[in-house]
Design a protein around this motif. Structure first.
Motif, PDB file in Angstrom:
ATOM      1  N   PHE A  38      48.774   4.866  -1.007  1.00 43.87           N
ATOM      2  CA  PHE A  38      47.997   3.662  -1.531  1.00 43.87           C
ATOM      3  C   PHE A  38      47.985   2.289  -0.097  1.00 43.87           C
ATOM      4  CE2 PHE A  38      52.326   2.300  -2.849  1.00 43.87           C
ATOM      5  CZ  PHE A  38      52.503   0.902  -2.745  1.00 43.87           C
ATOM      6  N   ALA A  39      46.902   1.752  -0.538  1.00 47.14           N
ATOM      7  CA  ALA A  39      46.374   0.783   0.127  1.00 47.14           C
ATOM      8  C   ALA A  39      47.024  -0.661  -0.194  1.00 47.14           C
ATOM      9  CB  ALA A  39      45.176   0.732   0.694  1.00 47.14           C
ATOM     10  N   VAL A  40      47.597  -1.980   1.200  1.00 45.83           N
ATOM     11  CA  VAL A  40      48.215  -2.607   0.604  1.00 45.83           C
ATOM     12  C   VAL A  40      46.864  -3.858   1.389  1.00 45.83           C
ATOM     13  CG1 VAL A  40      50.218  -4.299  -0.056  1.00 45.83           C
ATOM     14  CG2 VAL A  40      50.172  -2.318  -0.111  1.00 45.83           C
ATOM     15  N   ALA A  41      47.041  -5.121   0.918  1.00 44.27           N
ATOM     16  CA  ALA A  41      46.445  -5.796   1.718  1.00 44.27           C
ATOM     17  C   ALA A  41      46.507  -7.268   1.308  1.00 44.27           C
ATOM     18  CB  ALA A  41      44.842  -6.042   1.590  1.00 44.27           C
ATOM     19  N   LEU A  42      47.466  -8.056   1.886  1.00 43.32           N
ATOM     20  CA  LEU A  42      47.538  -9.556   1.879  1.00 43.32           C
ATOM     21  C   LEU A  42      47.040 -10.486   2.669  1.00 43.32           C
ATOM     22  CD1 LEU A  42      50.411 -10.464   3.939  1.00 43.32           C
ATOM     23  CD2 LEU A  42      51.382  -8.048   1.642  1.00 43.32           C
ATOM     24  N   VAL A  43      47.390 -11.655   3.228  1.00 42.16           N
ATOM     25  CA  VAL A  43      46.707 -13.114   3.614  1.00 42.16           C
ATOM     26  C   VAL A  43      48.335 -13.191   4.561  1.00 42.16           C
ATOM     27  CG1 VAL A  43      46.633 -15.275   4.418  1.00 42.16           C
ATOM     28  CG2 VAL A  43      44.800 -14.094   2.850  1.00 42.16           C
ATOM     29  N   TYR A  44      48.808 -13.003   5.777  1.00 45.30           N
ATOM     30  CA  TYR A  44      50.157 -13.870   6.002  1.00 45.30           C
ATOM     31  C   TYR A  44      50.008 -14.917   6.707  1.00 45.30           C
ATOM     32  CZ  TYR A  44      53.479 -14.138   9.288  1.00 45.30           C
ATOM     33  OH  TYR A  44      54.906 -14.246  10.158  1.00 45.30           O
ATOM     34  N   LYS A  45      50.672 -15.845   7.099  1.00 45.76           N
ATOM     35  CA  LYS A  45      51.179 -16.587   7.298  1.00 45.76           C
ATOM     36  C   LYS A  45      52.719 -17.211   8.269  1.00 45.76           C
ATOM     37  CE  LYS A  45      48.509 -19.566   3.908  1.00 45.76           C
ATOM     38  NZ  LYS A  45      48.530 -20.911   2.920  1.00 45.76           N
ATOM     39  N   ASP A  46      51.840 -17.034   9.938  1.00 51.29           N
ATOM     40  CA  ASP A  46      52.801 -17.435  10.298  1.00 51.29           C
ATOM     41  C   ASP A  46      53.651 -18.701  10.311  1.00 51.29           C
ATOM     42  OD1 ASP A  46      51.722 -19.171  11.841  1.00 51.29           O
ATOM     43  OD2 ASP A  46      50.610 -17.959  13.015  1.00 51.29           O
ATOM     44  N   ALA A  47      55.117 -19.051  10.971  1.00 51.78           N
ATOM     45  CA  ALA A  47      55.267 -20.184  11.095  1.00 51.78           C
ATOM     46  C   ALA A  47      54.867 -21.482  11.249  1.00 51.78           C
ATOM     47  CB  ALA A  47      56.392 -19.999  11.997  1.00 51.78           C
ATOM     48  N   ASP A  48      53.533 -21.948  11.883  1.00 53.31           N
ATOM     49  CA  ASP A  48      52.774 -22.544  12.252  1.00 53.31           C
ATOM     50  C   ASP A  48      51.654 -22.745  10.694  1.00 53.31           C
ATOM     51  OD1 ASP A  48      53.853 -23.588  14.171  1.00 53.31           O
ATOM     52  OD2 ASP A  48      52.301 -21.737  15.841  1.00 53.31           O
ATOM     53  N   GLU A  49      51.874 -21.841   9.558  1.00 54.61           N
ATOM     54  CA  GLU A  49      50.516 -21.654   9.013  1.00 54.61           C
ATOM     55  C   GLU A  49      49.094 -21.238   9.476  1.00 54.61           C
ATOM     56  OE1 GLU A  49      51.455 -22.605   5.183  1.00 54.61           O
ATOM     57  OE2 GLU A  49      53.073 -21.840   5.798  1.00 54.61           O
ATOM     58  N   VAL A  50      49.583 -20.614  10.486  1.00 50.31           N
ATOM     59  CA  VAL A  50      48.314 -19.988  10.897  1.00 50.31           C
ATOM     60  C   VAL A  50      47.990 -18.225  10.193  1.00 50.31           C
ATOM     61  CG1 VAL A  50      46.379 -19.381  12.477  1.00 50.31           C
ATOM     62  CG2 VAL A  50      47.913 -21.197  12.718  1.00 50.31           C
ATOM     63  N   ALA A  51      46.768 -18.901   8.791  1.00 47.99           N
ATOM     64  CA  ALA A  51      46.565 -17.752   8.513  1.00 47.99           C
ATOM     65  C   ALA A  51      46.295 -16.292   9.008  1.00 47.99           C
ATOM     66  CB  ALA A  51      46.224 -18.159   7.109  1.00 47.99           C
ATOM     67  N   CYS A  52      46.293 -14.876   8.893  1.00 49.93           N
ATOM     68  CA  CYS A  52      45.672 -13.713   9.382  1.00 49.93           C
ATOM     69  C   CYS A  52      45.639 -12.447   8.745  1.00 49.93           C
ATOM     70  CB  CYS A  52      46.436 -12.935  10.044  1.00 49.93           C
ATOM     71  SG  CYS A  52      47.751 -12.687  10.119  1.00 49.93           S
ATOM     72  N   ASN A  53      43.852 -11.806   8.216  1.00 53.66           N
ATOM     73  CA  ASN A  53      44.334 -10.355   6.811  1.00 53.66           C
ATOM     74  C   ASN A  53      45.324  -9.585   7.443  1.00 53.66           C
ATOM     75  OD1 ASN A  53      42.553 -12.267   5.313  1.00 53.66           O
ATOM     76  ND2 ASN A  53      40.939 -11.509   6.891  1.00 53.66           N
ATOM     77  N   TYR A  54      46.409  -9.182   6.405  1.00 55.81           N
ATOM     78  CA  TYR A  54      47.763  -7.771   7.052  1.00 55.81           C
ATOM     79  C   TYR A  54      47.306  -6.895   5.948  1.00 55.81           C
ATOM     80  CZ  TYR A  54      50.889  -4.573   6.673  1.00 55.81           C
ATOM     81  OH  TYR A  54      51.439  -4.296   7.038  1.00 55.81           O
TER      82      TYR A  54
END
Length: 267
Positions: A136-152
């Motif tokens: 199955f497929a998974v999607a989420l929003v990941y935030k790095d240590a600087d709180e900059v978000a990206c789509n995973y």
């Protein structure tokens, strides 16, 4: 009277300032124009940079290879429930953004997830219909240590079996049929203590119990058979002595018989 003089002086100053024209102080006014433009440009750049950072948080772009590497997914078919474990090297995940798209579905399902005691680990409930081997497929929003978000996103997460339900998939479980979530392996032989017949000795073949777990750490070769098997008595003193006694007994009885036979022939 003094107050009147001070007031008049102030009034004259106010009236006199507008009278000063740019022609009277051309250098001063030019400098001020340049400074004003520079200030405006600097403020504009700062505003653009700030807006760019805000847009990263509000409308994240796709994660880079480095950011993707910080996210590990593990889907398990447990004995009582199917779960998705999310482990991060660093950073956080926005819980409300974690979704799964199951085979045959056209829309994503928002998963019910909790952040575990370890800040970088999350657990999510999956559909009960999933079986080991399903994807199955998974999607989420990941935030790095600087709180900059990206789509995973990961389009092919495979469900793994977990026979004993300890949260460790069979593919890596060192004790597949016994619940041991800590995977403790004291002797380091790849077999968990709860399944190991000799937990204190390295015994990857698991044949140490038959040898009372003696010296299994070095895995010695099987002992040479005793009792003179296959005619080899060199390593068995008792068997050698028994053989000598048999030869002596034979000589005691054979010699007189041979002598008697010789006497009869002479006669």
């Amino acid at each position: 009277m003094k107050k009147l003089i001070v007031f008049a002086s102030i009034l004259i100053g106010i009236i006199a300032v507008p009278v000063i024209s740019k022609a009277d102080t051309p250098n001063i006014m030019d400098d001020w124009d340049v400074i004003s433009v520079q200030v405006m440009l600097a403020a504009e750049k700062a505003h653009e940079a700030q807006m760019a950072e805000i847009m990263k948080l509000v409308m994240p772009s796709d994660c880079s290879a480095t950011e993707n590497a910080n996210v590990t997914l593990l889907a398990i078919q447990g004995t009582s429930a199917n779960v998705l474990d999310i482990t991060l090297t660093t950073g956080t995940v926005a819980l409300a953004t974690i979704t799964a798209t199951y085979s045959g579905d056209t829309t994503a399902t928002t998963l019910s997830c909790n952040q575990e005691t370890t800040a970088t680990k999350y657990g999510c409930a999956l559909a009960d219909t999933l079986k080991a081997g399903d994807t199955f497929a998974v999607a989420l929003v990941y935030k790095d240590a600087d709180e900059v978000a990206c789509n995973y996103s990961n389009a092919a997460v495979t469900v793994e079996a977990d026979t004993d339900g300890d949260g460790v998939p069979d593919s890596t479980d060192n004790c597949k049929t016994t619940w041991n979530p800590d995977q403790k392996d004291t002797d380091g032989d790849g077999v968990g203590d709860l399944c190991d017949d000799c937990p204190s000795f390295a015994d990857p073949k698991q044949d140490g119990a038959a040898n009372n777990c003696a010296s299994t750490a070095v895995n010695p070769p099987p002992a040479t058979a005793t009792g003179g098997s296959k005619g080899d008595c060199s390593l068995n003193p008792s068997a050698t002595i028994d053989g000598l006694e048999w030869i002596i007994d034979l000589a005691i009885f054979a010699v007189p018989l041979l002598g008697l036979s010789a006497t009869r022939r002479k006669k």
